[in-house]
Enzyme design. Sequence first.
Site, PDB file in Angstrom:
ATOM      1  N   ASN A 161       0.998  -1.300   0.148  1.00  0.00           N
ATOM      2  CA  ASN A 161       0.040  -0.093   0.055  1.00  0.00           C
ATOM      3  C   ASN A 161       1.080   1.188  -0.126  1.00  0.00           C
ATOM      4  O   ASN A 161       1.709   1.532   0.976  1.00  0.00           O
ATOM      5  CB  ASN A 161      -0.869   0.100   1.073  1.00  0.00           C
ATOM      6  CG  ASN A 161      -1.761   1.317   1.398  1.00  0.00           C
ATOM      7  OD1 ASN A 161      -1.660   2.089   0.419  1.00  0.00           O
ATOM      8  ND2 ASN A 161      -2.327   1.222   2.720  1.00  0.00           N
ATOM      9  N   LYS A 187       0.241   4.056  -0.176  1.00  0.00           N
ATOM     10  CA  LYS A 187      -0.481   5.335   0.461  1.00  0.00           C
ATOM     11  C   LYS A 187      -0.303   6.653  -0.623  1.00  0.00           C
ATOM     12  O   LYS A 187      -0.320   6.394  -1.687  1.00  0.00           O
ATOM     13  CB  LYS A 187      -0.003   5.699   1.842  1.00  0.00           C
ATOM     14  CG  LYS A 187      -0.088   4.385   2.548  1.00  0.00           C
ATOM     15  CD  LYS A 187      -0.078   4.478   4.240  1.00  0.00           C
ATOM     16  CE  LYS A 187      -0.428   3.021   4.694  1.00  0.00           C
ATOM     17  NZ  LYS A 187      -0.029   3.564   6.178  1.00  0.00           N
ATOM     18  N   HIS A 219      -9.521   1.181   4.870  1.00  0.00           N
ATOM     19  CA  HIS A 219      -8.455   1.170   5.716  1.00  0.00           C
ATOM     20  C   HIS A 219      -8.421   2.183   7.007  1.00  0.00           C
ATOM     21  O   HIS A 219      -9.257   3.115   6.911  1.00  0.00           O
ATOM     22  CB  HIS A 219      -7.206   1.722   4.510  1.00  0.00           C
ATOM     23  CG  HIS A 219      -6.035   1.821   5.335  1.00  0.00           C
ATOM     24  ND1 HIS A 219      -5.362   2.853   6.026  1.00  0.00           N
ATOM     25  CD2 HIS A 219      -4.742   1.083   5.128  1.00  0.00           C
ATOM     26  CE1 HIS A 219      -4.178   2.434   6.480  1.00  0.00           C
ATOM     27  NE2 HIS A 219      -3.775   1.259   5.919  1.00  0.00           N
ATOM     28  N   GLU A 247      -6.815   4.487   7.967  1.00  0.00           N
ATOM     29  CA  GLU A 247      -6.702   6.086   7.783  1.00  0.00           C
ATOM     30  C   GLU A 247      -8.001   6.691   7.043  1.00  0.00           C
ATOM     31  O   GLU A 247      -8.347   7.768   7.349  1.00  0.00           O
ATOM     32  CB  GLU A 247      -5.375   6.175   6.632  1.00  0.00           C
ATOM     33  CG  GLU A 247      -4.281   5.946   7.642  1.00  0.00           C
ATOM     34  CD  GLU A 247      -2.971   5.520   6.854  1.00  0.00           C
ATOM     35  OE1 GLU A 247      -2.874   5.624   5.803  1.00  0.00           O
ATOM     36  OE2 GLU A 247      -1.843   4.698   7.572  1.00  0.00           O
ATOM     37  N   GLU A 257      -5.278  -4.743  10.651  1.00  0.00           N
ATOM     38  CA  GLU A 257      -4.207  -3.963  10.706  1.00  0.00           C
ATOM     39  C   GLU A 257      -4.440  -3.210  12.216  1.00  0.00           C
ATOM     40  O   GLU A 257      -5.285  -2.297  12.128  1.00  0.00           O
ATOM     41  CB  GLU A 257      -4.202  -3.072   9.514  1.00  0.00           C
ATOM     42  CG  GLU A 257      -3.688  -3.575   8.118  1.00  0.00           C
ATOM     43  CD  GLU A 257      -3.243  -2.543   7.185  1.00  0.00           C
ATOM     44  OE1 GLU A 257      -2.367  -2.705   6.680  1.00  0.00           O
ATOM     45  OE2 GLU A 257      -3.989  -1.407   7.100  1.00  0.00           O
ATOM     46  N   GLY A 292       2.825   2.128  10.679  1.00  0.00           N
ATOM     47  CA  GLY A 292       3.634   3.294  10.777  1.00  0.00           C
ATOM     48  C   GLY A 292       4.288   3.895  12.024  1.00  0.00           C
ATOM     49  O   GLY A 292       5.039   4.754  12.126  1.00  0.00           O
ATOM     50  N   SER A 314       3.762  -2.077  10.195  1.00  0.00           N
ATOM     51  CA  SER A 314       5.234  -2.177  10.403  1.00  0.00           C
ATOM     52  C   SER A 314       5.567  -3.757   9.952  1.00  0.00           C
ATOM     53  O   SER A 314       6.782  -4.115  10.766  1.00  0.00           O
ATOM     54  CB  SER A 314       5.635  -1.775  11.754  1.00  0.00           C
ATOM     55  OG  SER A 314       5.045  -0.424  11.875  1.00  0.00           O
TER      56      SER A 314
HETATM   57  P1  13P Z   1       3.132   0.411   7.644  1.00  0.00           P
HETATM   58  O1  13P Z   1       3.689  -1.043   7.076  1.00  0.00           O
HETATM   59  O2  13P Z   1       3.888   1.432   7.260  1.00  0.00           O
HETATM   60  O3  13P Z   1       3.164   0.257   9.213  1.00  0.00           O
HETATM   61  O4  13P Z   1       1.739   0.470   7.194  1.00  0.00           O
HETATM   62  C1  13P Z   1       0.806  -0.550   7.126  1.00  0.00           C
HETATM   63  C2  13P Z   1      -0.421  -0.272   6.277  1.00  0.00           C
HETATM   64  O5  13P Z   1      -0.999   0.638   6.714  1.00  0.00           O
HETATM   65  C3  13P Z   1      -0.701  -0.845   5.095  1.00  0.00           C
HETATM   66  O6  13P Z   1      -1.827  -0.515   4.560  1.00  0.00           O
END
Ligand code: 13P
Length: 255
Positions: A9, A11, A95, A97, A167, A173, A213
């Site tokens: 992803n 982003k 997601h 976010e 997740e 992150g 992560s």
């Molecule tokens: P990270 O791997 O940067 O923690 O992000 C995970 C994520 O949100 C994947 O959709």
Amino acid sequence: MRKYFIAGNWKMNKNAAESVALAEELVRTMGQQYDVDAVICPPFTSLQGVARVIENSTIKVGAQNMHHEQSGAYTGEVSPEMLRHLYVSYVILGHSERRTLFGETDAFINAKVKAALHNRLRPILCVGETLEEREADRMFEVVETQLAGGLDGVEADQTDLLVIAYEPVWAIGTGKTATPDQAEEMHRRIRDWLKKRFSDSVAERIRIVYGGSMKPSNAADLLKNPNIDGGLIGGASLEGRSFADLVKAAAGKSK
Ligand code: 13P
């Protein structure tokens, strides 16, 4: 038998040229990969360029979001039909976010899941609890509510397209990964929920992948668990080498 699933992803990272360069690097370094479903999810603006690059490889392309209507007065949105037209195979939905920064509710996410399935796009439905919810020991209840809402009205015979991504919000992150035991416990719980909601055989076929992560150094420990079928990777998918290493870590392990 569940084939491992590794998706990147990206982003809101990488412009169109940078995306094409990363996709080219992945095609070059990963070659044809039949043991793992490898998917990259660049921003909308890069989908067309990336789709062209990966056309003759085993890598598939996914979008990071979409609207549930086919067309209309929805300024700024992108429809399932538009994604299909670009040969997009997957779409990340729900997601954390999107849920926290853009106010997406389970009902809204559910409309998108149904629209994706209707259009033969493969939804990657994301679920996960916040740190506060985990500390209050509410994580199972939160995830099960997100599953029930997100999958409302979905029929068993549509689930061959579905991927679930667990997740935990506190691990995204942050560099903080759920321990393999914490992740496996939740994945088992999700599979049990899917058994009740659909059937044993449907639940055994659905891939449940971990996100938060995940990187080459912790992937093997996560992936060796019976209910962890791959990963949804943010930061570590932005660099060709580490994404290819994650795909390699999953290769040959299909169960
Ligand atoms: P990270 O791997 O940067 O923690 O992000 C995970 C994520 O949100 C994947 O959709």
